[in-house]
Scaffold this motif. Structure first.
Motif, PDB file in Angstrom:
ATOM      1  N   VAL A 344       0.845  -1.191   0.000  1.00 50.21           N
ATOM      2  CA  VAL A 344       0.000   0.000   0.000  1.00 50.21           C
ATOM      3  C   VAL A 344       0.884   1.245   0.000  1.00 50.21           C
ATOM      4  O   VAL A 344       2.084   1.192   0.295  1.00 50.21           O
ATOM      5  CB  VAL A 344      -0.945   0.017   1.219  1.00 50.21           C
ATOM      6  N   HIS A 345       0.261   2.385  -0.306  1.00 45.74           N
ATOM      7  CA  HIS A 345       0.977   3.653  -0.301  1.00 45.74           C
ATOM      8  C   HIS A 345       1.300   4.075   1.132  1.00 45.74           C
ATOM      9  O   HIS A 345       0.484   3.897   2.047  1.00 45.74           O
ATOM     10  CB  HIS A 345       0.133   4.750  -0.960  1.00 45.74           C
ATOM     11  N   ASP A 346       2.484   4.645   1.322  1.00 49.75           N
ATOM     12  CA  ASP A 346       2.811   5.255   2.606  1.00 49.75           C
ATOM     13  C   ASP A 346       3.182   6.724   2.474  1.00 49.75           C
ATOM     14  O   ASP A 346       3.407   7.410   3.469  1.00 49.75           O
ATOM     15  CB  ASP A 346       3.959   4.498   3.287  1.00 49.75           C
ATOM     16  N   GLY A 347       3.275   7.212   1.225  1.00 46.48           N
ATOM     17  CA  GLY A 347       3.606   8.617   1.015  1.00 46.48           C
ATOM     18  C   GLY A 347       5.057   8.940   1.303  1.00 46.48           C
ATOM     19  O   GLY A 347       5.416  10.110   1.439  1.00 46.48           O
ATOM     20  N   GLY A 348       5.929   7.924   1.420  1.00 56.00           N
ATOM     21  CA  GLY A 348       7.326   8.177   1.763  1.00 56.00           C
ATOM     22  C   GLY A 348       8.262   7.172   1.143  1.00 56.00           C
ATOM     23  O   GLY A 348       8.261   6.950  -0.072  1.00 56.00           O
ATOM     24  N   VAL A 349       9.056   6.498   2.016  1.00 53.03           N
ATOM     25  CA  VAL A 349      10.106   5.600   1.550  1.00 53.03           C
ATOM     26  C   VAL A 349       9.530   4.430   0.759  1.00 53.03           C
ATOM     27  O   VAL A 349      10.051   4.046  -0.290  1.00 53.03           O
ATOM     28  CB  VAL A 349      10.925   5.076   2.748  1.00 53.03           C
ATOM     29  N   ALA A 350       8.446   3.827   1.276  1.00 54.63           N
ATOM     30  CA  ALA A 350       7.861   2.672   0.583  1.00 54.63           C
ATOM     31  C   ALA A 350       7.402   3.055  -0.821  1.00 54.63           C
ATOM     32  O   ALA A 350       7.601   2.301  -1.781  1.00 54.63           O
ATOM     33  CB  ALA A 350       6.694   2.107   1.390  1.00 54.63           C
ATOM     34  N   ASP A 351       6.806   4.227  -0.952  1.00 55.51           N
ATOM     35  CA  ASP A 351       6.385   4.671  -2.283  1.00 55.51           C
ATOM     36  C   ASP A 351       7.581   4.870  -3.195  1.00 55.51           C
ATOM     37  O   ASP A 351       7.526   4.586  -4.396  1.00 55.51           O
ATOM     38  CB  ASP A 351       5.585   5.975  -2.168  1.00 55.51           C
ATOM     39  N   ALA A 352       8.681   5.385  -2.626  1.00 59.19           N
ATOM     40  CA  ALA A 352       9.883   5.603  -3.436  1.00 59.19           C
ATOM     41  C   ALA A 352      10.412   4.279  -3.993  1.00 59.19           C
ATOM     42  O   ALA A 352      10.999   4.249  -5.075  1.00 59.19           O
ATOM     43  CB  ALA A 352      10.960   6.294  -2.602  1.00 59.19           C
ATOM     44  N   HIS A 353      10.208   3.177  -3.256  1.00 59.29           N
ATOM     45  CA  HIS A 353      10.638   1.861  -3.721  1.00 59.29           C
ATOM     46  C   HIS A 353       9.539   1.143  -4.524  1.00 59.29           C
ATOM     47  O   HIS A 353       9.744   0.003  -4.966  1.00 59.29           O
ATOM     48  CB  HIS A 353      11.045   0.973  -2.541  1.00 59.29           C
ATOM     49  N   GLY A 354       8.405   1.793  -4.677  1.00 55.98           N
ATOM     50  CA  GLY A 354       7.333   1.186  -5.452  1.00 55.98           C
ATOM     51  C   GLY A 354       6.659   0.020  -4.759  1.00 55.98           C
ATOM     52  O   GLY A 354       6.153  -0.892  -5.414  1.00 55.98           O
TER      53      GLY A 354
END
Length: 451
Positions: A344-354
């Motif tokens: 799911v989206h986290d708006g931070g690091v996780a999103d940066a890693h897709g």
């Protein structure tokens, strides 16, 4: 009847003698054609080898912790180096801007000097005009605008013309004086503004030079620390790899000794079974079949042997379910009782890693999947999982317990302990489910036991 009876007594005597000989043979005497006795390493040797392997495992774990701390420090220094590099870039940009401003200020000073020269020329021009006016007044031999200038007029018309001329001359004189004053003021103002601009530009240039030098120095110092820390991390990796190889050899040795021990015990058991079979042939019938069996210690004590056997099986199920996901990618918010799911989206690091595009587990999702295999429904949040079961001190943790990590009292990570100082975890974005040594930096004081 006499002869057969004699032969019967002789056969019975021979059979009794043969049984006596068999029963009097030593228990350890191997039969003809029996397998040779395997070597027995003994419990003490196995215990010693196991203790040595455990000590090496602890040392590997300690090195792994040191390496984790070193790598964390290396990461922090890498971030620091990047920050210093960006600060250096900023200082360089500021310096280029200051140099350009300084050049513009010098050009402004030069232009101001040119304008000052022009103003000086105008002042000189107006001064000459004033001198000419004054000289013309004295050439008349009297003061312009005096009463005789009007009395010598031959007619009223001439008087009016002289009055008008004197008025023009007076205004011209005042204009010359005003122009002179304005020219001098402009020259002074232009000189002052140019000098102040040049001084400010020079001050900014000097400050920018100093800032650049300081930024370069800070960046170089950070890079040096980074190199030192990287060398230390590399040294710890090599030491850990060497000790891990020794640990594997020690574990293999313990395993081989256990196999030898089991083979020896099986050989002894087979020998005893053979001896019991030989003894049973001479045992009275009323003592062999149907004899009452004494209850075992566990049965006589009333212990729940079903539950005691179930717990290790449940622990194995949990561990095996976690192991079955080794190599699965990390996805923040991923994982449920049925397996890996989309992150799911986290708006931070996780999103940066897709992570929101990946199928995988996060740390608590992996625990949800592992324990669902034994009917335990865990919440998909490590903070709640920390309060889900029995808390035990880390010194008493055992296989199948959950380990947690905190920051400022807040739980932020969970892993499954699998024994021998090792754990299974879904570590972070960009990584995969893995088996690794337990990290004690930031670990919570209690493990949580669900089984």
């Amino acid at each position: 009847m006499t002869a057969p009876a004699g032969r019967s007594r002789a056969l019975r005597w021979f059979s009794t003698l043969s049984m006596t000989v068999v029963l009097t043979l030593p228990l350890g005497t191997p039969e003809v054609g029996a397998a040779p006795q395997p070597p027995d390493p003994g419990r003490e040797r196995i215990a010693s080898e196991r203790a040595e392997a455990r000590e090496k495992a602890e040392r590997v774990g300690q090195l792994a912790n040191k390496l984790a701390v070193a790598e964390s420090r290396l990461h922090d220094l890498s971030v620091r180096v990047e920050t210093k590099r960006e600060a250096t870039n900023k200082a360089r940009v500021d310096l280029r801007r200051a140099r350009r401003a300084y050049q513009r200020a010098r050009q402004a000073v030069a232009a101001s000097a040119e304008r000052a020269e022009a103003a000086a020329g105008r002042v000189e021009h107006h001064r000459k005009r004033l001198d000419a006016f004054v000289a013309g007044s004295y050439k008349q031999g009297r003061r312009i605008g005096s009463l005789p200038s009007f009395l010598n007029a031959e007619s009223p018309q001439e008087m009016l013309e002289r009055a008008s001329l004197l008025d023009v001359i007076s205004r011209k004189q005042l204009d010359v004086l005003d122009d002179l004053r304005r020219a001098r003021t402009r020259k002074a103002n232009v000189d002052s503004v140019a000098r102040q601009a040049a001084q400010r530009a020079e001050a900014k240039r000097v400050a920018a030079e100093r800032a650049r030098a300081a930024a370069e120095s800070a960046k170089d110092a950070a890079v040096a620390l980074q190199k030192t820390q990287r060398a230390r991390a590399d040294e710890l990796r090599k030491e850990k790899a060497h000790l891990a190889a020794e640990l594997e050899r020690a574990r293999a040795n313990v395993g081989e000794l256990r196999q030898q021990r089991r083979r020896h015990q099986q050989w002894v058991a087979d020998r005893r079974a053979q001896e019991q079979d030989a003894t049973a042939q001479d045992t009275p019938a009323n003592e062999a079949p149907g004899a009452a069996r004494a209850p075992s210690t566990a049965e006589s004590s009333g212990a729940d042997t079903t539950n005691s056997a179930r717990a290790p099986s449940a622990v194995n199920t949990v561990v095996q379910r976690a192991r079955s996901q080794l190599g699965v990618t990390y996805a923040w918010g991923g994982g449920n009782a049925h397996g890996p799911t989309k992150g799911v989206h986290d708006g931070g690091v996780a999103d940066a890693h897709g992570d929101y595009r990946k199928i995988g587990f996060d740390c608590s999702g992996l625990m949800v999947y592992a324990f669902s295999g034994v009917g335990i429904d865990l919440p998909h949040y490590s903070g709640y999982q920390y309060r889900a079961g029995e808390r035990v001190p880390l010194s008493q943790m055992r296989r199948g317990d959950m380990l947690f990590w905190q920051d400022g009292g807040n739980v932020h990570h969970v892993a499954l302990y699998v024994g021998n100082g090792r754990m299974i975890e879904a570590p972070y974005s960009g990584a995969h489910v893995r088996v690794t040594s337990v990290r004690y930096d930031g670990i919570a004081p209690y493990a949580v036991r669900m089984l």
